[in-house]
Design a protein around this motif. Structure first.
Motif, PDB file in Angstrom:
ATOM      1  N   LEU A 109       0.830  -1.202   0.000  1.00  0.00           N
ATOM      2  CA  LEU A 109       0.000   0.000   0.000  1.00  0.00           C
ATOM      3  C   LEU A 109       0.874   1.265   0.000  1.00  0.00           C
ATOM      4  CD1 LEU A 109      -3.164  -0.014   1.925  1.00  0.00           C
ATOM      5  CD2 LEU A 109      -1.761   1.923   2.407  1.00  0.00           C
ATOM      6  N   TYR A 110       1.954   1.229   0.819  1.00  0.00           N
ATOM      7  CA  TYR A 110       2.808   2.427   0.865  1.00  0.00           C
ATOM      8  C   TYR A 110       3.672   2.559  -0.379  1.00  0.00           C
ATOM      9  CZ  TYR A 110       0.578   3.602   5.065  1.00  0.00           C
ATOM     10  OH  TYR A 110      -0.417   3.953   5.935  1.00  0.00           O
ATOM     11  N   GLN A 111       3.958   1.444  -1.039  1.00  0.00           N
ATOM     12  CA  GLN A 111       4.663   1.551  -2.317  1.00  0.00           C
ATOM     13  C   GLN A 111       3.742   2.206  -3.355  1.00  0.00           C
ATOM     14  OE1 GLN A 111       8.056   0.705  -2.804  1.00  0.00           O
ATOM     15  NE2 GLN A 111       7.549   2.095  -4.492  1.00  0.00           N
ATOM     16  N   GLU A 112       2.472   1.793  -3.364  1.00  0.00           N
ATOM     17  CA  GLU A 112       1.525   2.391  -4.321  1.00  0.00           C
ATOM     18  C   GLU A 112       1.378   3.887  -4.072  1.00  0.00           C
ATOM     19  OE1 GLU A 112      -1.237  -1.635  -4.511  1.00  0.00           O
ATOM     20  OE2 GLU A 112      -2.119   0.202  -3.702  1.00  0.00           O
ATOM     21  N   LEU A 113       1.272   4.257  -2.785  1.00  0.00           N
ATOM     22  CA  LEU A 113       1.106   5.685  -2.474  1.00  0.00           C
ATOM     23  C   LEU A 113       2.345   6.476  -2.879  1.00  0.00           C
ATOM     24  CD1 LEU A 113      -0.792   5.306   0.891  1.00  0.00           C
ATOM     25  CD2 LEU A 113      -1.621   6.554  -1.115  1.00  0.00           C
ATOM     26  N   ALA A 114       3.530   5.882  -2.675  1.00  0.00           N
ATOM     27  CA  ALA A 114       4.761   6.562  -3.093  1.00  0.00           C
ATOM     28  C   ALA A 114       4.774   6.716  -4.617  1.00  0.00           C
ATOM     29  CB  ALA A 114       5.977   5.765  -2.632  1.00  0.00           C
ATOM     30  N   ASP A 115       4.439   5.643  -5.316  1.00  0.00           N
ATOM     31  CA  ASP A 115       4.414   5.705  -6.784  1.00  0.00           C
ATOM     32  C   ASP A 115       3.380   6.718  -7.269  1.00  0.00           C
ATOM     33  OD1 ASP A 115       6.289   3.698  -6.734  1.00  0.00           O
ATOM     34  OD2 ASP A 115       4.888   2.077  -7.226  1.00  0.00           O
ATOM     35  N   ARG A 166      10.344  -1.186   9.040  1.00  0.00           N
ATOM     36  CA  ARG A 166      11.314  -0.650   8.079  1.00  0.00           C
ATOM     37  C   ARG A 166      10.866  -0.786   6.609  1.00  0.00           C
ATOM     38  NH1 ARG A 166      16.746   0.097   9.427  1.00  0.00           N
ATOM     39  NH2 ARG A 166      16.924  -1.751  10.740  1.00  0.00           N
ATOM     40  N   PRO A 167      10.350  -1.969   6.184  1.00  0.00           N
ATOM     41  CA  PRO A 167      10.007  -2.097   4.752  1.00  0.00           C
ATOM     42  C   PRO A 167       8.939  -1.100   4.289  1.00  0.00           C
ATOM     43  CG  PRO A 167      10.047  -4.249   5.820  1.00  0.00           C
ATOM     44  CD  PRO A 167      10.154  -3.230   6.913  1.00  0.00           C
ATOM     45  N   ALA A 168       7.929  -0.855   5.125  1.00  0.00           N
ATOM     46  CA  ALA A 168       6.868   0.078   4.701  1.00  0.00           C
ATOM     47  C   ALA A 168       7.399   1.509   4.655  1.00  0.00           C
ATOM     48  CB  ALA A 168       5.679  -0.015   5.654  1.00  0.00           C
ATOM     49  N   ILE A 169       8.275   1.836   5.598  1.00  0.00           N
ATOM     50  CA  ILE A 169       8.851   3.194   5.611  1.00  0.00           C
ATOM     51  C   ILE A 169       9.729   3.382   4.367  1.00  0.00           C
ATOM     52  CG2 ILE A 169      10.470   4.703   6.846  1.00  0.00           C
ATOM     53  CD1 ILE A 169       9.317   3.422   9.476  1.00  0.00           C
ATOM     54  N   CYS A 175       8.035  10.597   5.248  1.00  0.00           N
ATOM     55  CA  CYS A 175       7.169   9.579   5.851  1.00  0.00           C
ATOM     56  C   CYS A 175       7.001   9.833   7.349  1.00  0.00           C
ATOM     57  CB  CYS A 175       7.792   8.198   5.617  1.00  0.00           C
ATOM     58  SG  CYS A 175       6.964   6.893   6.536  1.00  0.00           S
ATOM     59  N   LEU A 176       5.739  10.016   7.753  1.00  0.00           N
ATOM     60  CA  LEU A 176       5.423  10.257   9.166  1.00  0.00           C
ATOM     61  C   LEU A 176       4.368   9.254   9.635  1.00  0.00           C
ATOM     62  CD1 LEU A 176       4.949  14.176   9.158  1.00  0.00           C
ATOM     63  CD2 LEU A 176       7.033  12.895   9.703  1.00  0.00           C
ATOM     64  N   PRO A 177       4.747   8.192  10.315  1.00  0.00           N
ATOM     65  CA  PRO A 177       3.746   7.295  10.909  1.00  0.00           C
ATOM     66  C   PRO A 177       3.012   8.003  12.055  1.00  0.00           C
ATOM     67  CG  PRO A 177       5.869   6.191  10.655  1.00  0.00           C
ATOM     68  CD  PRO A 177       6.108   7.647  10.426  1.00  0.00           C
ATOM     69  N   GLN A 178       1.741   7.624  12.250  1.00  0.00           N
ATOM     70  CA  GLN A 178       0.922   8.298  13.267  1.00  0.00           C
ATOM     71  C   GLN A 178       0.861   7.485  14.564  1.00  0.00           C
ATOM     72  OE1 GLN A 178      -3.447   8.409  12.873  1.00  0.00           O
ATOM     73  NE2 GLN A 178      -3.330  10.617  13.206  1.00  0.00           N
ATOM     74  N   LEU A 179       1.162   8.128  15.680  1.00  0.00           N
ATOM     75  CA  LEU A 179       1.074   7.465  16.985  1.00  0.00           C
ATOM     76  C   LEU A 179      -0.227   7.859  17.667  1.00  0.00           C
ATOM     77  CD1 LEU A 179       4.752   7.754  18.247  1.00  0.00           C
ATOM     78  CD2 LEU A 179       3.619   5.822  17.099  1.00  0.00           C
ATOM     79  N   GLN A 180      -0.842   6.863  18.334  1.00  0.00           N
ATOM     80  CA  GLN A 180      -2.187   7.081  18.845  1.00  0.00           C
ATOM     81  C   GLN A 180      -2.450   6.257  20.092  1.00  0.00           C
ATOM     82  OE1 GLN A 180      -4.774   4.704  18.877  1.00  0.00           O
ATOM     83  NE2 GLN A 180      -6.645   5.629  18.089  1.00  0.00           N
ATOM     84  N   TYR A 181      -3.305   6.792  20.954  1.00  0.00           N
ATOM     85  CA  TYR A 181      -3.846   6.030  22.092  1.00  0.00           C
ATOM     86  C   TYR A 181      -5.316   6.434  22.182  1.00  0.00           C
ATOM     87  CZ  TYR A 181      -4.540   4.244  26.818  1.00  0.00           C
ATOM     88  OH  TYR A 181      -5.008   3.559  27.912  1.00  0.00           O
ATOM     89  N   GLU A 237      14.550   4.763  14.240  1.00  0.00           N
ATOM     90  CA  GLU A 237      15.541   3.738  13.866  1.00  0.00           C
ATOM     91  C   GLU A 237      15.142   3.031  12.578  1.00  0.00           C
ATOM     92  OE1 GLU A 237      16.433   1.282  17.281  1.00  0.00           O
ATOM     93  OE2 GLU A 237      17.655  -0.030  15.986  1.00  0.00           O
ATOM     94  N   ALA A 238      13.839   2.911  12.362  1.00  0.00           N
ATOM     95  CA  ALA A 238      13.363   2.224  11.151  1.00  0.00           C
ATOM     96  C   ALA A 238      13.379   3.139   9.925  1.00  0.00           C
ATOM     97  CB  ALA A 238      11.953   1.684  11.391  1.00  0.00           C
ATOM     98  N   GLY A 239      13.794   4.398  10.116  1.00  0.00           N
ATOM     99  CA  GLY A 239      13.992   5.274   8.956  1.00  0.00           C
ATOM    100  C   GLY A 239      12.919   6.328   8.729  1.00  0.00           C
TER     101      GLY A 239
END
Ligand code: FMN
Length: 382
Positions: A59-65, A104-107, A117-123, A179-181
Protein backbone atom coordinates in the motif's frame (compact mmCIF):
# COMPACT_ATOMS: atom_id res chain seq x y z
CA UNK A 1 7.50 33.28 -6.92
CA UNK A 2 4.37 34.93 -5.54
CA UNK A 3 1.17 32.85 -5.55
CA UNK A 4 -0.44 35.29 -8.01
CA UNK A 5 2.19 34.45 -10.65
CA UNK A 6 1.76 30.71 -10.72
CA UNK A 7 -0.87 28.70 -12.51
CA UNK A 8 -3.38 27.09 -10.17
CA UNK A 9 -2.26 23.51 -10.56
CA UNK A 10 1.45 24.26 -10.59
CA UNK A 11 0.87 25.68 -7.10
CA UNK A 12 0.47 22.09 -5.96
CA UNK A 13 3.81 21.08 -7.46
CA UNK A 14 5.83 23.57 -5.40
CA UNK A 15 8.10 22.05 -2.75
CA UNK A 16 7.89 23.33 0.81
CA UNK A 17 10.46 23.11 3.62
CA UNK A 18 9.75 22.08 7.19
CA UNK A 19 11.79 24.80 8.81
CA UNK A 20 12.88 23.16 12.04
CA UNK A 21 14.09 19.93 10.45
CA UNK A 22 15.10 21.47 7.13
CA UNK A 23 13.38 18.57 5.35
CA UNK A 24 11.76 19.33 2.02
CA UNK A 25 8.30 18.06 1.07
CA UNK A 26 8.41 17.82 -2.73
CA UNK A 27 4.82 18.98 -3.36
CA UNK A 28 1.72 20.25 -1.59
CA UNK A 29 -0.43 17.11 -1.47
CA UNK A 30 -0.12 14.61 1.35
CA UNK A 31 -1.64 11.37 2.42
CA UNK A 32 -3.25 12.02 5.78
CA UNK A 33 -3.18 9.17 8.32
CA UNK A 34 -5.83 6.59 7.41
CA UNK A 35 -6.13 3.13 8.95
CA UNK A 36 -4.80 0.47 6.64
CA UNK A 37 -6.38 -2.50 8.44
CA UNK A 38 -3.43 -4.47 7.06
CA UNK A 39 -1.77 -5.78 10.22
CA UNK A 40 -2.14 -9.03 12.14
CA UNK A 41 -4.86 -9.56 14.75
CA UNK A 42 -5.46 -12.69 16.76
CA UNK A 43 -7.44 -12.34 19.97
CA UNK A 44 -6.07 -15.70 21.13
CA UNK A 45 -2.50 -14.58 20.60
CA UNK A 46 -2.33 -10.95 21.60
CA UNK A 47 1.47 -10.93 21.23
CA UNK A 48 1.19 -11.31 17.49
CA UNK A 49 -1.22 -8.37 17.21
CA UNK A 50 -0.32 -5.34 15.13
CA UNK A 51 2.51 -6.68 13.01
CA UNK A 52 2.35 -5.11 9.52
CA UNK A 53 1.42 -7.65 6.82
CA UNK A 54 2.78 -7.62 3.25
CA UNK A 55 -0.26 -5.59 2.09
CA UNK A 56 0.87 -2.77 4.42
CA UNK A 57 4.12 -2.45 2.48
CA UNK A 58 2.44 -2.74 -0.93
CA UNK A 59 0.00 0.00 0.00
CA UNK A 60 2.81 2.43 0.87
CA UNK A 61 4.66 1.55 -2.32
CA UNK A 62 1.52 2.39 -4.32
CA UNK A 63 1.11 5.68 -2.47
CA UNK A 64 4.76 6.56 -3.09
CA UNK A 65 4.41 5.70 -6.78
CA UNK A 66 1.26 7.82 -6.85
CA UNK A 67 3.22 10.97 -6.07
CA UNK A 68 2.13 12.21 -2.61
CA UNK A 69 4.78 14.58 -1.22
CA UNK A 70 4.26 13.48 2.37
CA UNK A 71 2.93 10.10 3.41
CA UNK A 72 1.51 9.55 6.89
CA UNK A 73 0.80 6.03 8.09
CA UNK A 74 -2.58 5.29 9.68
CA UNK A 75 -2.87 5.32 13.43
CA UNK A 76 -0.47 3.05 15.31
CA UNK A 77 -1.73 2.50 18.85
CA UNK A 78 1.00 2.43 21.49
CA UNK A 79 -0.83 -0.16 23.62
CA UNK A 80 -1.87 -3.50 22.15
CA UNK A 81 -4.81 -3.71 24.59
CA UNK A 82 -6.22 -0.38 23.42
CA UNK A 83 -6.77 -0.52 19.70
CA UNK A 84 -8.97 1.83 17.74
CA UNK A 85 -9.96 -1.25 15.74
CA UNK A 86 -8.89 -4.76 14.76
CA UNK A 87 -5.97 -5.03 12.36
CA UNK A 88 -4.32 -1.74 13.34
CA UNK A 89 -0.54 -1.76 13.25
CA UNK A 90 0.70 -1.61 16.86
CA UNK A 91 3.88 -0.48 18.57
CA UNK A 92 3.90 -1.94 22.06
CA UNK A 93 7.19 -2.59 23.84
CA UNK A 94 5.82 -5.93 25.12
CA UNK A 95 5.50 -7.41 21.64
CA UNK A 96 8.13 -10.11 21.14
CA UNK A 97 8.84 -9.36 17.46
CA UNK A 98 11.43 -6.85 16.24
CA UNK A 99 9.50 -3.60 15.69
CA UNK A 100 12.26 -1.88 13.72
CA UNK A 101 12.41 -4.71 11.20
CA UNK A 102 8.60 -4.91 11.11
CA UNK A 103 8.15 -1.24 10.12
CA UNK A 104 11.31 -0.65 8.08
CA UNK A 105 10.01 -2.10 4.75
CA UNK A 106 6.87 0.08 4.70
CA UNK A 107 8.85 3.19 5.61
CA UNK A 108 11.37 2.42 2.88
CA UNK A 109 8.52 1.94 0.40
CA UNK A 110 6.83 5.21 1.40
CA UNK A 111 10.10 7.14 0.95
CA UNK A 112 11.16 5.41 -2.27
CA UNK A 113 10.08 8.29 -4.55
CA UNK A 114 11.21 11.17 -2.38
CA UNK A 115 8.17 11.65 -0.11
CA UNK A 116 8.64 12.26 3.59
CA UNK A 117 7.17 9.58 5.85
CA UNK A 118 5.42 10.26 9.17
CA UNK A 119 3.75 7.30 10.91
CA UNK A 120 0.92 8.30 13.27
CA UNK A 121 1.07 7.47 16.98
CA UNK A 122 -2.19 7.08 18.84
CA UNK A 123 -3.85 6.03 22.09
CA UNK A 124 -7.65 5.85 21.98
CA UNK A 125 -8.44 6.45 25.66
CA UNK A 126 -12.21 6.16 26.12
CA UNK A 127 -12.76 5.72 22.37
CA UNK A 128 -11.89 2.03 22.38
CA UNK A 129 -14.88 -0.17 21.48
CA UNK A 130 -15.87 -2.33 24.46
CA UNK A 131 -15.54 -5.52 22.43
CA UNK A 132 -11.82 -4.73 22.28
CA UNK A 133 -11.35 -3.34 25.78
CA UNK A 134 -14.30 -2.89 28.19
CA UNK A 135 -12.09 -1.11 30.76
CA UNK A 136 -10.52 1.88 29.00
CA UNK A 137 -8.39 4.61 30.59
CA UNK A 138 -8.96 8.29 29.93
CA UNK A 139 -8.23 11.72 31.39
CA UNK A 140 -11.28 11.21 33.66
CA UNK A 141 -14.25 8.90 34.00
CA UNK A 142 -16.62 10.44 31.43
CA UNK A 143 -18.09 7.59 29.40
CA UNK A 144 -18.74 7.87 25.68
CA UNK A 145 -22.36 7.24 24.73
CA UNK A 146 -22.91 4.61 22.01
CA UNK A 147 -21.98 6.03 18.60
CA UNK A 148 -20.59 4.94 15.23
CA UNK A 149 -22.44 1.63 15.74
CA UNK A 150 -20.35 0.75 18.78
CA UNK A 151 -20.52 0.89 22.56
CA UNK A 152 -17.76 1.98 24.92
CA UNK A 153 -16.82 1.11 28.50
CA UNK A 154 -16.72 3.56 31.40
CA UNK A 155 -13.15 4.80 31.61
CA UNK A 156 -10.94 5.00 34.68
CA UNK A 157 -8.87 8.18 35.03
CA UNK A 158 -5.17 7.69 34.31
CA UNK A 159 -3.11 8.10 37.48
CA UNK A 160 -0.07 10.36 37.27
CA UNK A 161 2.17 7.29 37.16
CA UNK A 162 0.08 5.91 34.27
CA UNK A 163 0.35 9.22 32.41
CA UNK A 164 4.14 8.97 32.67
CA UNK A 165 4.03 5.36 31.54
CA UNK A 166 1.82 6.27 28.57
CA UNK A 167 4.15 9.07 27.52
CA UNK A 168 6.98 6.55 27.79
CA UNK A 169 5.17 4.30 25.31
CA UNK A 170 4.92 7.10 22.74
CA UNK A 171 8.58 7.95 23.26
CA UNK A 172 9.63 4.34 22.80
CA UNK A 173 7.52 4.06 19.63
CA UNK A 174 8.99 7.28 18.23
CA UNK A 175 12.49 5.91 18.85
CA UNK A 176 11.61 2.67 17.03
CA UNK A 177 10.27 4.58 14.04
CA UNK A 178 13.33 6.85 13.96
CA UNK A 179 15.54 3.74 13.87
CA UNK A 180 13.36 2.22 11.15
CA UNK A 181 13.99 5.27 8.96
CA UNK A 182 10.90 7.45 9.43
CA UNK A 183 11.35 11.20 8.98
CA UNK A 184 9.40 11.77 12.17
CA UNK A 185 6.02 11.01 13.68
CA UNK A 186 2.59 12.58 13.60
CA UNK A 187 0.59 12.59 16.83
CA UNK A 188 -3.11 11.80 16.60
CA UNK A 189 -4.33 14.91 18.39
CA UNK A 190 -7.86 15.01 16.98
CA UNK A 191 -11.05 12.97 16.51
CA UNK A 192 -11.60 12.63 20.26
CA UNK A 193 -8.65 10.37 21.16
CA UNK A 194 -6.57 10.74 24.33
CA UNK A 195 -4.98 14.10 23.50
CA UNK A 196 -8.45 15.57 22.93
CA UNK A 197 -9.72 13.87 26.07
CA UNK A 198 -7.14 15.84 28.05
CA UNK A 199 -7.71 19.09 26.12
CA UNK A 200 -11.51 19.08 26.28
CA UNK A 201 -13.25 20.42 29.41
CA UNK A 202 -16.08 18.05 28.55
CA UNK A 203 -13.97 14.93 29.09
CA UNK A 204 -11.28 16.28 31.40
CA UNK A 205 -12.69 16.73 34.91
CA UNK A 206 -9.36 16.36 36.71
CA UNK A 207 -8.49 18.52 39.65
CA UNK A 208 -4.72 17.96 39.51
CA UNK A 209 -2.20 19.76 37.28
CA UNK A 210 -3.56 17.94 34.19
CA UNK A 211 -7.07 19.43 34.49
CA UNK A 212 -8.83 22.76 34.94
CA UNK A 213 -7.17 25.65 33.10
CA UNK A 214 -6.24 25.35 29.43
CA UNK A 215 -2.61 25.37 30.48
CA UNK A 216 -3.27 22.32 32.65
CA UNK A 217 -5.38 20.51 30.04
CA UNK A 218 -2.60 21.06 27.48
CA UNK A 219 0.07 19.73 29.86
CA UNK A 220 -0.28 16.14 28.62
CA UNK A 221 0.32 16.92 24.96
CA UNK A 222 3.12 19.40 25.70
CA UNK A 223 4.88 16.90 27.97
CA UNK A 224 4.48 14.34 25.21
CA UNK A 225 6.10 16.58 22.59
CA UNK A 226 8.94 17.50 24.95
CA UNK A 227 9.56 13.86 25.88
CA UNK A 228 9.72 12.80 22.20
CA UNK A 229 12.09 15.69 21.49
CA UNK A 230 14.33 14.56 24.34
CA UNK A 231 14.42 10.97 22.99
CA UNK A 232 14.89 12.00 19.34
CA UNK A 233 16.93 15.18 19.83
CA UNK A 234 18.00 15.59 16.20
CA UNK A 235 16.32 18.64 14.70
CA UNK A 236 15.98 16.46 11.60
CA UNK A 237 13.35 14.27 13.35
CA UNK A 238 9.98 15.85 12.60
CA UNK A 239 7.25 16.07 15.21
CA UNK A 240 3.88 16.69 13.59
CA UNK A 241 0.31 16.73 14.89
CA UNK A 242 -3.05 16.01 13.32
CA UNK A 243 -5.01 18.57 15.29
CA UNK A 244 -8.68 19.42 15.67
CA UNK A 245 -9.78 22.91 14.82
CA UNK A 246 -12.90 22.31 16.88
CA UNK A 247 -14.72 19.33 18.33
CA UNK A 248 -18.15 20.76 17.39
CA UNK A 249 -19.50 19.83 20.80
CA UNK A 250 -21.08 22.21 23.26
CA UNK A 251 -18.76 22.70 26.22
CA UNK A 252 -15.91 20.90 24.44
CA UNK A 253 -12.75 22.08 22.72
CA UNK A 254 -13.38 25.49 21.23
CA UNK A 255 -11.73 27.05 18.21
CA UNK A 256 -10.51 29.94 20.40
CA UNK A 257 -8.68 27.50 22.68
CA UNK A 258 -7.26 25.58 19.74
CA UNK A 259 -5.73 28.84 18.45
CA UNK A 260 -3.75 29.01 21.69
CA UNK A 261 -2.90 25.29 21.77
CA UNK A 262 -1.51 25.29 18.22
CA UNK A 263 0.80 28.18 19.09
CA UNK A 264 2.06 26.38 22.20
CA UNK A 265 2.68 23.26 20.14
CA UNK A 266 4.58 25.22 17.52
CA UNK A 267 6.72 26.77 20.23
CA UNK A 268 7.33 23.29 21.66
CA UNK A 269 8.72 22.15 18.30
CA UNK A 270 5.83 20.81 16.21
CA UNK A 271 6.86 21.43 12.61
CA UNK A 272 3.76 20.34 10.68
CA UNK A 273 0.04 20.45 11.44
CA UNK A 274 -2.75 18.56 9.66
CA UNK A 275 -6.05 20.21 10.61
CA UNK A 276 -9.20 18.12 11.04
CA UNK A 277 -12.08 18.23 13.50
CA UNK A 278 -14.75 16.37 15.45
CA UNK A 279 -14.87 13.35 17.75
CA UNK A 280 -16.61 9.95 17.61
CA UNK A 281 -19.73 11.66 18.98
CA UNK A 282 -19.42 14.47 16.40
CA UNK A 283 -17.62 12.87 13.43
CA UNK A 284 -17.15 16.03 11.38
CA UNK A 285 -14.21 14.49 9.50
CA UNK A 286 -16.55 12.08 7.75
CA UNK A 287 -18.22 14.99 6.00
CA UNK A 288 -21.64 13.48 5.50
CA UNK A 289 -22.95 12.94 9.03
CA UNK A 290 -23.24 16.41 10.58
CA UNK A 291 -25.71 18.11 8.27
CA UNK A 292 -25.24 21.62 9.64
CA UNK A 293 -21.53 21.43 8.75
CA UNK A 294 -22.11 19.78 5.39
CA UNK A 295 -24.54 22.56 4.45
CA UNK A 296 -22.16 25.45 5.18
CA UNK A 297 -21.75 27.72 2.11
CA UNK A 298 -17.94 27.68 2.41
CA UNK A 299 -17.95 23.89 2.41
CA UNK A 300 -20.10 23.81 -0.71
CA UNK A 301 -18.04 26.44 -2.53
CA UNK A 302 -14.57 25.26 -1.54
CA UNK A 303 -15.03 21.53 -0.99
CA UNK A 304 -12.89 21.38 2.13
CA UNK A 305 -14.57 20.60 5.45
CA UNK A 306 -12.23 22.69 7.64
CA UNK A 307 -10.54 25.32 5.45
CA UNK A 308 -12.34 28.22 7.17
CA UNK A 309 -10.81 27.30 10.51
CA UNK A 310 -7.49 26.06 9.14
CA UNK A 311 -6.75 29.33 7.36
CA UNK A 312 -7.29 31.21 10.62
CA UNK A 313 -5.02 28.78 12.46
CA UNK A 314 -2.35 29.40 9.79
CA UNK A 315 -2.34 33.08 10.76
CA UNK A 316 -1.46 32.17 14.34
CA UNK A 317 1.66 30.26 13.27
CA UNK A 318 5.03 31.81 12.55
CA UNK A 319 7.08 28.82 11.42
CA UNK A 320 5.24 25.52 11.10
CA UNK A 321 3.78 24.21 7.86
CA UNK A 322 0.02 23.63 7.95
CA UNK A 323 -2.39 21.61 5.85
CA UNK A 324 -5.98 20.57 6.23
CA UNK A 325 -7.70 17.30 5.37
CA UNK A 326 -11.32 16.49 4.65
CA UNK A 327 -13.39 16.88 1.53
CA UNK A 328 -10.71 17.80 -1.02
CA UNK A 329 -11.73 16.09 -4.26
CA UNK A 330 -10.88 18.63 -6.96
CA UNK A 331 -7.39 19.70 -8.01
CA UNK A 332 -8.46 23.23 -8.93
CA UNK A 333 -10.00 23.94 -5.56
CA UNK A 334 -6.92 22.56 -3.79
CA UNK A 335 -4.61 24.58 -6.02
CA UNK A 336 -6.61 27.73 -5.43
CA UNK A 337 -6.39 27.39 -1.63
CA UNK A 338 -2.61 26.84 -1.84
CA UNK A 339 -1.97 29.53 -4.47
CA UNK A 340 -3.89 32.11 -2.43
CA UNK A 341 -1.80 31.22 0.60
CA UNK A 342 -4.86 30.21 2.63
CA UNK A 343 -3.14 26.95 3.47
CA UNK A 344 0.28 25.42 2.73
CA UNK A 345 -0.85 21.90 1.84
CA UNK A 346 -3.95 19.76 1.22
CA UNK A 347 -4.43 16.36 2.83
CA UNK A 348 -6.16 13.40 1.20
CA UNK A 349 -7.63 10.37 2.91
CA UNK A 350 -10.36 8.45 1.09
CA UNK A 351 -9.43 9.76 -2.40
CA UNK A 352 -6.00 8.13 -2.09
CA UNK A 353 -7.55 4.95 -0.79
CA UNK A 354 -9.79 4.79 -3.85
CA UNK A 355 -6.97 5.80 -6.19
CA UNK A 356 -3.38 5.90 -4.90
CA UNK A 357 -2.35 7.69 -8.13
CA UNK A 358 -4.72 10.61 -7.53
CA UNK A 359 -1.85 13.00 -6.67
CA UNK A 360 0.00 12.50 -9.95
CA UNK A 361 -3.30 12.89 -11.80
CA UNK A 362 -4.04 16.10 -9.90
CA UNK A 363 -0.64 17.46 -10.92
CA UNK A 364 -1.60 16.80 -14.54
CA UNK A 365 -4.97 18.53 -13.98
CA UNK A 366 -6.84 15.34 -14.79
CA UNK A 367 -8.66 15.00 -11.76
CA UNK A 368 -11.93 15.08 -9.91
CA UNK A 369 -13.74 12.77 -7.60
CA UNK A 370 -17.34 13.48 -6.96
CA UNK A 371 -18.24 13.30 -3.27
CA UNK A 372 -20.53 10.33 -3.78
CA UNK A 373 -17.78 8.29 -5.45
CA UNK A 374 -16.06 7.76 -2.12
CA UNK A 375 -17.64 5.73 0.66
CA UNK A 376 -16.09 5.38 4.14
CA UNK A 377 -15.48 1.71 3.54
CA UNK A 378 -13.54 0.80 0.38
CA UNK A 379 -15.82 -0.14 -2.52
CA UNK A 380 -14.01 -3.46 -2.77
CA UNK A 381 -15.25 -4.36 0.73
CA UNK A 382 -18.86 -3.22 0.37
C1 FMN B 1 -11.93 4.20 7.26
C2 FMN B 1 -11.26 5.42 7.82
C3 FMN B 1 -10.12 5.29 8.62
C4 FMN B 1 -9.49 6.41 9.15
N1 FMN B 1 -8.36 6.27 9.90
C5 FMN B 1 -7.71 7.37 10.39
C6 FMN B 1 -6.50 7.25 11.13
O1 FMN B 1 -5.96 6.17 11.34
N2 FMN B 1 -5.95 8.39 11.60
C7 FMN B 1 -6.48 9.63 11.37
O2 FMN B 1 -5.93 10.63 11.81
N3 FMN B 1 -7.61 9.77 10.66
C8 FMN B 1 -8.23 8.68 10.15
N4 FMN B 1 -9.35 8.82 9.39
C9 FMN B 1 -9.80 10.17 9.01
C10 FMN B 1 -9.13 10.53 7.68
O3 FMN B 1 -7.74 10.61 7.80
C11 FMN B 1 -9.60 11.89 7.13
O4 FMN B 1 -9.38 12.87 8.13
C12 FMN B 1 -11.06 11.83 6.72
O5 FMN B 1 -11.33 10.67 5.96
C13 FMN B 1 -11.43 13.06 5.87
O6 FMN B 1 -10.58 13.18 4.76
P1 FMN B 1 -11.00 12.71 3.27
O7 FMN B 1 -12.28 13.44 2.95
O8 FMN B 1 -9.84 13.13 2.41
O9 FMN B 1 -11.18 11.24 3.33
C14 FMN B 1 -10.01 7.71 8.88
C15 FMN B 1 -11.15 7.84 8.07
C16 FMN B 1 -11.77 6.73 7.53
C17 FMN B 1 -12.98 6.92 6.65
Amino acid sequence: MSPQNISPVSALAQPITLKLSGKVIPNRLYRTPLSEYASSYDENNIESTGRPLPRYVELYQELADGGAGLICFGNIPVDRNSLENYNNAVLDPRNPWDPVEAFRPAIKAAKSRGALCLPQLQYPGRQVPDFINPHPKSSSDVQLEPCLNKTYGKPTPLSKAEIKELIGRYVWAAGVLAEAGADGIILHACHGYIINQFLSPKTNKRTDEYGGSLENRARFVLELVNAIKAKCPSRRFVIAAKLSCHDFMEGGQSFAEQCVVIKWLEEAGVDFFDISGGTYATPAWRGNIMTELAERPSRKERGSYFIEWAQELKKVLSRAVIGTTGGWRDSHRMAEAVAKGDIDMCGLGRPLREDPYFVNKAMREEVRFSECDIPDVPKSKL
